[in-house]
Design a protein around this motif. Structure first.
Motif, PDB file in Angstrom:
ATOM      1  N   LEU A   1       0.831  -1.209   0.000  1.00 57.11           N
ATOM      2  CA  LEU A   1       0.000   0.000   0.000  1.00 57.11           C
ATOM      3  C   LEU A   1       0.861   1.253   0.000  1.00 57.11           C
ATOM      4  O   LEU A   1       2.008   1.247   0.455  1.00 57.11           O
ATOM      5  N   GLY A   2       0.277   2.353  -0.508  1.00 55.25           N
ATOM      6  CA  GLY A   2       0.946   3.640  -0.451  1.00 55.25           C
ATOM      7  C   GLY A   2       1.222   4.019   1.003  1.00 55.25           C
ATOM      8  O   GLY A   2       0.411   3.764   1.893  1.00 55.25           O
ATOM      9  N   ALA A   3       2.376   4.649   1.248  1.00 57.94           N
ATOM     10  CA  ALA A   3       2.770   4.953   2.618  1.00 57.94           C
ATOM     11  C   ALA A   3       1.805   5.916   3.297  1.00 57.94           C
ATOM     12  O   ALA A   3       1.607   5.852   4.511  1.00 57.94           O
ATOM     13  N   LEU A   4       1.190   6.824   2.532  1.00 58.87           N
ATOM     14  CA  LEU A   4       0.215   7.765   3.087  1.00 58.87           C
ATOM     15  C   LEU A   4      -1.022   7.811   2.201  1.00 58.87           C
ATOM     16  O   LEU A   4      -0.899   7.841   0.962  1.00 58.87           O
ATOM     17  N   TRP A   5      -2.186   7.813   2.845  1.00 61.07           N
ATOM     18  CA  TRP A   5      -3.462   7.943   2.135  1.00 61.07           C
ATOM     19  C   TRP A   5      -4.234   9.133   2.677  1.00 61.07           C
ATOM     20  O   TRP A   5      -4.299   9.336   3.890  1.00 61.07           O
ATOM     21  N   LEU A   6      -4.851   9.883   1.782  1.00 55.81           N
ATOM     22  CA  LEU A   6      -5.923  10.799   2.136  1.00 55.81           C
ATOM     23  C   LEU A   6      -7.227  10.024   1.928  1.00 55.81           C
ATOM     24  O   LEU A   6      -7.646   9.798   0.786  1.00 55.81           O
ATOM     25  N   ILE A   7      -7.838   9.602   3.025  1.00 59.44           N
ATOM     26  CA  ILE A   7      -9.051   8.792   2.906  1.00 59.44           C
ATOM     27  C   ILE A   7     -10.271   9.680   2.662  1.00 59.44           C
ATOM     28  O   ILE A   7     -11.059   9.446   1.750  1.00 59.44           O
ATOM     29  N   GLU A   8     -10.439  10.685   3.480  1.00 63.92           N
ATOM     30  CA  GLU A   8     -11.547  11.636   3.335  1.00 63.92           C
ATOM     31  C   GLU A   8     -11.014  13.045   3.551  1.00 63.92           C
ATOM     32  O   GLU A   8     -10.153  13.247   4.415  1.00 63.92           O
ATOM     33  N   PRO A   9     -11.540  14.014   2.816  1.00 68.27           N
ATOM     34  CA  PRO A   9     -12.494  13.855   1.723  1.00 68.27           C
ATOM     35  C   PRO A   9     -11.819  13.281   0.475  1.00 68.27           C
ATOM     36  O   PRO A   9     -10.627  13.505   0.255  1.00 68.27           O
ATOM     37  N   GLN A  10     -12.593  12.554  -0.296  1.00 69.25           N
ATOM     38  CA  GLN A  10     -12.045  11.982  -1.519  1.00 69.25           C
ATOM     39  C   GLN A  10     -11.901  13.052  -2.600  1.00 69.25           C
ATOM     40  O   GLN A  10     -12.507  14.115  -2.537  1.00 69.25           O
ATOM     41  N   HIS A  11     -11.090  12.733  -3.587  1.00 65.36           N
ATOM     42  CA  HIS A  11     -10.826  13.670  -4.677  1.00 65.36           C
ATOM     43  C   HIS A  11     -12.123  14.008  -5.412  1.00 65.36           C
ATOM     44  O   HIS A  11     -12.926  13.148  -5.744  1.00 65.36           O
ATOM     45  N   GLY A  12     -12.315  15.331  -5.627  1.00 66.32           N
ATOM     46  CA  GLY A  12     -13.454  15.789  -6.410  1.00 66.32           C
ATOM     47  C   GLY A  12     -14.736  15.985  -5.630  1.00 66.32           C
ATOM     48  O   GLY A  12     -15.764  16.348  -6.223  1.00 66.32           O
ATOM     49  N   THR A  13     -14.717  15.800  -4.313  1.00 62.38           N
ATOM     50  CA  THR A  13     -15.945  15.944  -3.536  1.00 62.38           C
ATOM     51  C   THR A  13     -16.151  17.385  -3.100  1.00 62.38           C
ATOM     52  O   THR A  13     -15.236  18.208  -3.108  1.00 62.38           O
ATOM     53  N   THR A  14     -17.392  17.678  -2.689  1.00 62.62           N
ATOM     54  CA  THR A  14     -17.761  18.993  -2.158  1.00 62.62           C
ATOM     55  C   THR A  14     -18.042  18.839  -0.671  1.00 62.62           C
ATOM     56  O   THR A  14     -18.759  17.922  -0.258  1.00 62.62           O
ATOM     57  N   VAL A  15     -17.479  19.744   0.135  1.00 63.95           N
ATOM     58  CA  VAL A  15     -17.606  19.638   1.585  1.00 63.95           C
ATOM     59  C   VAL A  15     -18.128  20.949   2.158  1.00 63.95           C
ATOM     60  O   VAL A  15     -18.134  21.980   1.498  1.00 63.95           O
ATOM     61  N   ALA A  16     -18.573  20.873   3.420  1.00 66.61           N
ATOM     62  CA  ALA A  16     -19.012  22.073   4.127  1.00 66.61           C
ATOM     63  C   ALA A  16     -17.793  22.900   4.546  1.00 66.61           C
ATOM     64  O   ALA A  16     -16.644  22.439   4.452  1.00 66.61           O
TER      65      ALA A  16
END
Length: 333
Positions: free
Chosen positions: A238-253
């Motif tokens: 696995l990649g050493a670091l993950w951005l789990i949330e928010p995922q790419h391309g999402t809209t957040v508050a």
């Protein structure tokens, strides 16, 4: 027979024996009785009166005593209270309102239920291919086999990853024909065999995410088993670091949470937020565990509306360079 009853019987029998049945019997009895009471000593009179009174009380007591209950106890009964209250009248039964239908799962226009499924893709980490994960909402049934088939189908589709940095190790045109689950393992029927170990790991991790645990994955092509796969060690895959949330391309508050995971030196990473070329904020991220374990962290951010790039990375212990970069573009509304 009690003592009082015996005394009463003896007195009555003695008196009856003295009775002479003759025409003037009644007058003689009256005269004799009068003389007897007149000449009896005071103690005898008292005894006779007491005896008569006791006899009367015995008769009254025997008459008042209830008859014994010879009913056998119920062997299965629980001891009841001394007084059993009269139950309140039961109101007439009414028809219950019809139950509301259960909430349905989100579904596609064709009526097929959908689920959020983990799909593994290939990205680069310091020039080496590693696996990264995204969650996709896909049409799928309720069984593990149906979910695994939906996730593998998405994995094999070209350019299905949301992050443009991710790709697939499988050649274009590869199709999944069927997925079955037997106990703790699964059989995947494909139109082509995995081209290399990385493609096999991409398949193994995707199937395992749908089934849970670490199942053995049998790959069958043209009716012949071509591979038996299991997940390789996360540290090597696995990649050493993950951005789990928010995922790419999402809209957040405006206020949202960043969920990070990985395995890096001293469990320390860096989060940089950029808007265009401007660095908006930087934060040190401390993961919950260090190598060889995979730790996690959650960071709350508050940003003005706009489009931002979130960069998660670590610094090299050797030269301080940026490494293990994983970045996602998000929109804050």
């Amino acid at each position: 027979m009690t003592r009082d009853e015996d005394v009463l019987r003896q007195v009555l029998e003695a008196e009856a024996a003295k009775v002479e049945v003759r025409p003037d019997a009644l007058a003689a009895i009256r005269a004799r009785t009068a003389r007897r009471w007149r000449w009896l000593p005071f103690g005898a009179i008292a005894f006779t009166a007491a005896t008569a009174t006791a006899a009367t009380l015995v008769v009254v007591a025997l008459a008042a005593r209830p008859a014994p209950d010879h009913t056998a106890p119920d062997p299965g009964a629980v001891t009841a209270p001394a007084t059993t209250p009269t139950p309140a009248p039961t109101p007439p039964a009414t028809s219950a309102p019809p139950a509301a239908p259960p909430a349905s799962r989100s579904s596609t226009s064709s009526g097929t239920a959908s689920a959020s499924l983990a799909v593994y893709y290939v990205g680069e980490d310091r020039g080496e291919p590693r696996l990264y994960r995204e969650f996709h909402r896909l049409p799928a049934g309720s069984s593990p086999a149906e979910k695994a088939r939906a996730a593998v189908t998405e994995m094999l589709a070209q350019e299905s990853a949301d992050d443009p940095d991710y790709t697939s190790a499988w050649p274009s045109g590869t199709r999944v024909l069927d997925v079955s689950v037997e106990g703790a393992g699964a059989t995947v029927l494909l139109s082509a065999a995995p081209p290399d170990d990385l493609a096999g790991q991409q398949l193994a991790w995707t199937v395992a995410a749908a089934l849970g645990g670490d199942p053995e994955v049998r790959v069958v092509v043209g009716g012949r088993e071509v591979a038996k796969l299991r997940k390789a060690a996360a540290l090597d895959t696995l990649g050493a670091l993950w951005l789990i949330e928010p995922q790419h391309g999402t809209t957040v508050a405006r206020t949202f949470e960043v969920h990070a995971a990985g395995t890096v030196f001293e469990a320390t990473a860096r989060l940089t937020v950029r808007k265009g070329r401007t660095v908006v904020t930087e934060k040190t991220v401390t993961l919950s565990a260090g190598p060889p374990a995979r730790g996690e962290a959650r960071i709350t951010l508050t940003l003005a509306p706009g489009t931002y790039v979130l960069e998660l990375y670590a610094f090299s212990a050797a030269d301080g360079s940026v490494q293990h970069l994983d970045d996602h573009t998000v929109t804050v509304r």
